[in-house]
Design a protein around this motif. Structure first.
Motif, PDB file in Angstrom:
ATOM      1  N   VAL A  50      43.293  82.201  30.353  1.00  0.00           N
ATOM      2  CA  VAL A  50      43.628  82.263  31.770  1.00  0.00           C
ATOM      3  C   VAL A  50      44.607  83.402  32.016  1.00  0.00           C
ATOM      4  CG1 VAL A  50      44.855  81.046  33.607  1.00  0.00           C
ATOM      5  CG2 VAL A  50      43.127  79.858  32.272  1.00  0.00           C
ATOM      6  N   GLY A  51      45.612  83.515  31.142  1.00  0.00           N
ATOM      7  CA  GLY A  51      46.575  84.606  31.266  1.00  0.00           C
ATOM      8  C   GLY A  51      47.444  84.475  32.498  1.00  0.00           C
ATOM      9  N   GLN A  52      47.583  85.555  33.234  1.00  0.00           N
ATOM     10  CA  GLN A  52      48.464  85.614  34.396  1.00  0.00           C
ATOM     11  C   GLN A  52      47.694  85.463  35.706  1.00  0.00           C
ATOM     12  OE1 GLN A  52      51.760  85.731  34.231  1.00  0.00           O
ATOM     13  NE2 GLN A  52      51.671  85.716  31.999  1.00  0.00           N
ATOM     14  N   SER A  53      46.631  84.709  35.696  1.00  0.00           N
ATOM     15  CA  SER A  53      45.838  84.567  36.913  1.00  0.00           C
ATOM     16  C   SER A  53      46.423  83.487  37.818  1.00  0.00           C
ATOM     17  CB  SER A  53      44.389  84.262  36.562  1.00  0.00           C
ATOM     18  OG  SER A  53      44.323  83.081  35.821  1.00  0.00           O
ATOM     19  N   ALA A  54      45.692  83.159  38.837  1.00  0.00           N
ATOM     20  CA  ALA A  54      46.188  82.260  39.883  1.00  0.00           C
ATOM     21  C   ALA A  54      46.336  80.822  39.387  1.00  0.00           C
ATOM     22  CB  ALA A  54      45.222  82.298  41.062  1.00  0.00           C
ATOM     23  N   TRP A  55      47.029  80.007  40.172  1.00  0.00           N
ATOM     24  CA  TRP A  55      47.262  78.603  39.847  1.00  0.00           C
ATOM     25  C   TRP A  55      45.981  77.794  39.697  1.00  0.00           C
ATOM     26  CZ3 TRP A  55      51.050  75.866  37.942  1.00  0.00           C
ATOM     27  CH2 TRP A  55      52.325  76.395  37.995  1.00  0.00           C
ATOM     28  N   PRO A  56      44.908  78.071  40.455  1.00  0.00           N
ATOM     29  CA  PRO A  56      43.700  77.260  40.272  1.00  0.00           C
ATOM     30  C   PRO A  56      43.159  77.306  38.855  1.00  0.00           C
ATOM     31  CG  PRO A  56      43.553  78.432  42.326  1.00  0.00           C
ATOM     32  CD  PRO A  56      44.774  78.952  41.621  1.00  0.00           C
ATOM     33  N   SER A  57      43.314  78.418  38.160  1.00  0.00           N
ATOM     34  CA  SER A  57      42.840  78.509  36.785  1.00  0.00           C
ATOM     35  C   SER A  57      43.671  77.608  35.879  1.00  0.00           C
ATOM     36  CB  SER A  57      42.911  79.950  36.293  1.00  0.00           C
ATOM     37  OG  SER A  57      42.055  80.751  37.069  1.00  0.00           O
ATOM     38  N   ASP A  58      44.976  77.583  36.097  1.00  0.00           N
ATOM     39  CA  ASP A  58      45.834  76.697  35.330  1.00  0.00           C
ATOM     40  C   ASP A  58      45.530  75.245  35.678  1.00  0.00           C
ATOM     41  OD1 ASP A  58      47.897  76.338  33.414  1.00  0.00           O
ATOM     42  OD2 ASP A  58      49.260  75.808  35.067  1.00  0.00           O
ATOM     43  N   GLY A  59      45.214  74.992  36.930  1.00  0.00           N
ATOM     44  CA  GLY A  59      44.825  73.643  37.341  1.00  0.00           C
ATOM     45  C   GLY A  59      43.541  73.206  36.671  1.00  0.00           C
ATOM     46  N   PHE A  60      42.609  74.128  36.489  1.00  0.00           N
ATOM     47  CA  PHE A  60      41.374  73.807  35.779  1.00  0.00           C
ATOM     48  C   PHE A  60      41.671  73.438  34.333  1.00  0.00           C
ATOM     49  CE2 PHE A  60      37.971  75.325  32.983  1.00  0.00           C
ATOM     50  CZ  PHE A  60      36.977  74.438  33.350  1.00  0.00           C
ATOM     51  N   ALA A  61      42.565  74.185  33.703  1.00  0.00           N
ATOM     52  CA  ALA A  61      42.931  73.877  32.315  1.00  0.00           C
ATOM     53  C   ALA A  61      43.566  72.492  32.229  1.00  0.00           C
ATOM     54  CB  ALA A  61      43.877  74.942  31.772  1.00  0.00           C
ATOM     55  N   ARG A  62      44.416  72.152  33.177  1.00  0.00           N
ATOM     56  CA  ARG A  62      45.018  70.813  33.187  1.00  0.00           C
ATOM     57  C   ARG A  62      43.963  69.738  33.411  1.00  0.00           C
ATOM     58  NH1 ARG A  62      49.460  72.163  37.331  1.00  0.00           N
ATOM     59  NH2 ARG A  62      50.654  73.647  36.130  1.00  0.00           N
ATOM     60  N   HIS A  63      43.036  70.011  34.320  1.00  0.00           N
ATOM     61  CA  HIS A  63      41.970  69.048  34.605  1.00  0.00           C
ATOM     62  C   HIS A  63      41.132  68.781  33.361  1.00  0.00           C
ATOM     63  CE1 HIS A  63      38.529  67.097  36.398  1.00  0.00           C
ATOM     64  NE2 HIS A  63      37.752  68.056  35.920  1.00  0.00           N
ATOM     65  N   VAL A  64      40.779  69.826  32.640  1.00  0.00           N
ATOM     66  CA  VAL A  64      39.980  69.664  31.423  1.00  0.00           C
ATOM     67  C   VAL A  64      40.746  68.853  30.388  1.00  0.00           C
ATOM     68  CG1 VAL A  64      38.964  70.918  29.486  1.00  0.00           C
ATOM     69  CG2 VAL A  64      38.601  71.723  31.808  1.00  0.00           C
ATOM     70  N   LEU A  65      42.032  69.133  30.221  1.00  0.00           N
ATOM     71  CA  LEU A  65      42.840  68.416  29.243  1.00  0.00           C
ATOM     72  C   LEU A  65      42.955  66.941  29.599  1.00  0.00           C
ATOM     73  CD1 LEU A  65      44.747  68.469  26.763  1.00  0.00           C
ATOM     74  CD2 LEU A  65      46.606  68.907  28.367  1.00  0.00           C
ATOM     75  N   VAL A  66      43.280  66.634  30.841  1.00  0.00           N
ATOM     76  CA  VAL A  66      43.449  65.246  31.264  1.00  0.00           C
ATOM     77  C   VAL A  66      42.124  64.489  31.190  1.00  0.00           C
ATOM     78  CG1 VAL A  66      44.024  63.786  33.246  1.00  0.00           C
ATOM     79  CG2 VAL A  66      45.494  65.695  32.656  1.00  0.00           C
ATOM     80  N   ASP A  67      41.044  65.130  31.586  1.00  0.00           N
ATOM     81  CA  ASP A  67      39.735  64.495  31.527  1.00  0.00           C
ATOM     82  C   ASP A  67      39.345  64.183  30.083  1.00  0.00           C
ATOM     83  OD1 ASP A  67      37.261  63.613  32.727  1.00  0.00           O
ATOM     84  OD2 ASP A  67      36.354  65.396  31.810  1.00  0.00           O
ATOM     85  N   ASP A  68      39.545  65.135  29.190  1.00  0.00           N
ATOM     86  CA  ASP A  68      39.193  64.905  27.789  1.00  0.00           C
ATOM     87  C   ASP A  68      40.085  63.848  27.137  1.00  0.00           C
ATOM     88  OD1 ASP A  68      37.103  66.648  27.844  1.00  0.00           O
ATOM     89  OD2 ASP A  68      38.199  68.315  26.940  1.00  0.00           O
ATOM     90  N   LEU A  69      41.370  63.848  27.447  1.00  0.00           N
ATOM     91  CA  LEU A  69      42.256  62.826  26.871  1.00  0.00           C
ATOM     92  C   LEU A  69      41.930  61.442  27.420  1.00  0.00           C
ATOM     93  CD1 LEU A  69      45.689  64.661  26.698  1.00  0.00           C
ATOM     94  CD2 LEU A  69      44.126  64.141  24.836  1.00  0.00           C
ATOM     95  N   GLY A  70      41.560  61.360  28.686  1.00  0.00           N
ATOM     96  CA  GLY A  70      41.142  60.074  29.251  1.00  0.00           C
ATOM     97  C   GLY A  70      39.886  59.550  28.591  1.00  0.00           C
ATOM     98  N   ARG A  71      38.913  60.428  28.372  1.00  0.00           N
ATOM     99  CA  ARG A  71      37.697  60.010  27.681  1.00  0.00           C
ATOM    100  C   ARG A  71      37.978  59.619  26.241  1.00  0.00           C
ATOM    101  NH1 ARG A  71      32.738  63.842  29.640  1.00  0.00           N
ATOM    102  NH2 ARG A  71      33.105  63.548  31.863  1.00  0.00           N
ATOM    103  N   LEU A  72      38.898  60.337  25.603  1.00  0.00           N
ATOM    104  CA  LEU A  72      39.255  60.002  24.222  1.00  0.00           C
ATOM    105  C   LEU A  72      39.869  58.610  24.139  1.00  0.00           C
ATOM    106  CD1 LEU A  72      39.574  60.759  21.254  1.00  0.00           C
ATOM    107  CD2 LEU A  72      41.741  61.850  21.856  1.00  0.00           C
ATOM    108  N   ILE A  73      40.725  58.271  25.075  1.00  0.00           N
ATOM    109  CA  ILE A  73      41.323  56.934  25.095  1.00  0.00           C
ATOM    110  C   ILE A  73      40.242  55.879  25.294  1.00  0.00           C
ATOM    111  CG2 ILE A  73      42.821  55.407  26.440  1.00  0.00           C
ATOM    112  CD1 ILE A  73      44.630  57.874  26.887  1.00  0.00           C
ATOM    113  N   CYS A  74      39.329  56.117  26.225  1.00  0.00           N
ATOM    114  CA  CYS A  74      38.250  55.147  26.469  1.00  0.00           C
ATOM    115  C   CYS A  74      37.358  54.986  25.247  1.00  0.00           C
ATOM    116  CB  CYS A  74      37.416  55.577  27.671  1.00  0.00           C
ATOM    117  SG  CYS A  74      38.301  55.445  29.223  1.00  0.00           S
ATOM    118  N   MET A  75      36.988  56.071  24.607  1.00  0.00           N
ATOM    119  CA  MET A  75      36.117  55.989  23.431  1.00  0.00           C
ATOM    120  C   MET A  75      36.832  55.326  22.252  1.00  0.00           C
ATOM    121  SD  MET A  75      33.152  56.971  23.983  1.00  0.00           S
ATOM    122  CE  MET A  75      32.752  57.048  25.689  1.00  0.00           C
TER     123      MET A  75
END
Length: 96
Positions: A50-75
């Motif tokens: 992502v580097g020094q790009s806009a906040w939406p890109s960082d938000g996408f990275a957070r979304h992917v992390l939270v989504d994957d950790l939530g699925r990991l807990i469920c599995m």
């Protein structure tokens, strides 16, 4: 990078069943721990790209992390009853 996670998440309950069938409860921690390590390393990789790009890109990275950790807990929670089912299957096969 995003195509491998559904396969990993689909294999977690199966590994819990196999670990229960093998009768090795100490190994029950290994698959979720390795998956969490992969998820965190992937998050770091995404954030570096992502580097020094806009906040939406960082938000996408957070979304992917939270989504994957939530699925990991469920599995992981889904794998616990399967572990006990595998353990019961092992006990049933050993007594027969």
């Amino acid at each position: 990078m995003f195509h491998i996670m559904p396969r990993i998440f689909a294999s977690l309950p199966l590994t819990s069943l196999l670990i229960g069938t093998a009768g090795q409860p100490a190994f029950l921690v290994a698959p979720p721990a390795l998956t969490a390590l992969y998820v965190l390393l992937r998050d770091r990789f995404i954030r570096q790209r992502v580097g020094q790009s806009a906040w939406p890109s960082d938000g996408f990275a957070r979304h992917v992390l939270v989504d994957d950790l939530g699925r990991l807990i469920c599995m992981t929670l889904l794998g616990l009853p399967l572990f006990f089912a595998g353990h019961a299957l092992r006990a049933m096969l050993l007594t027969a």
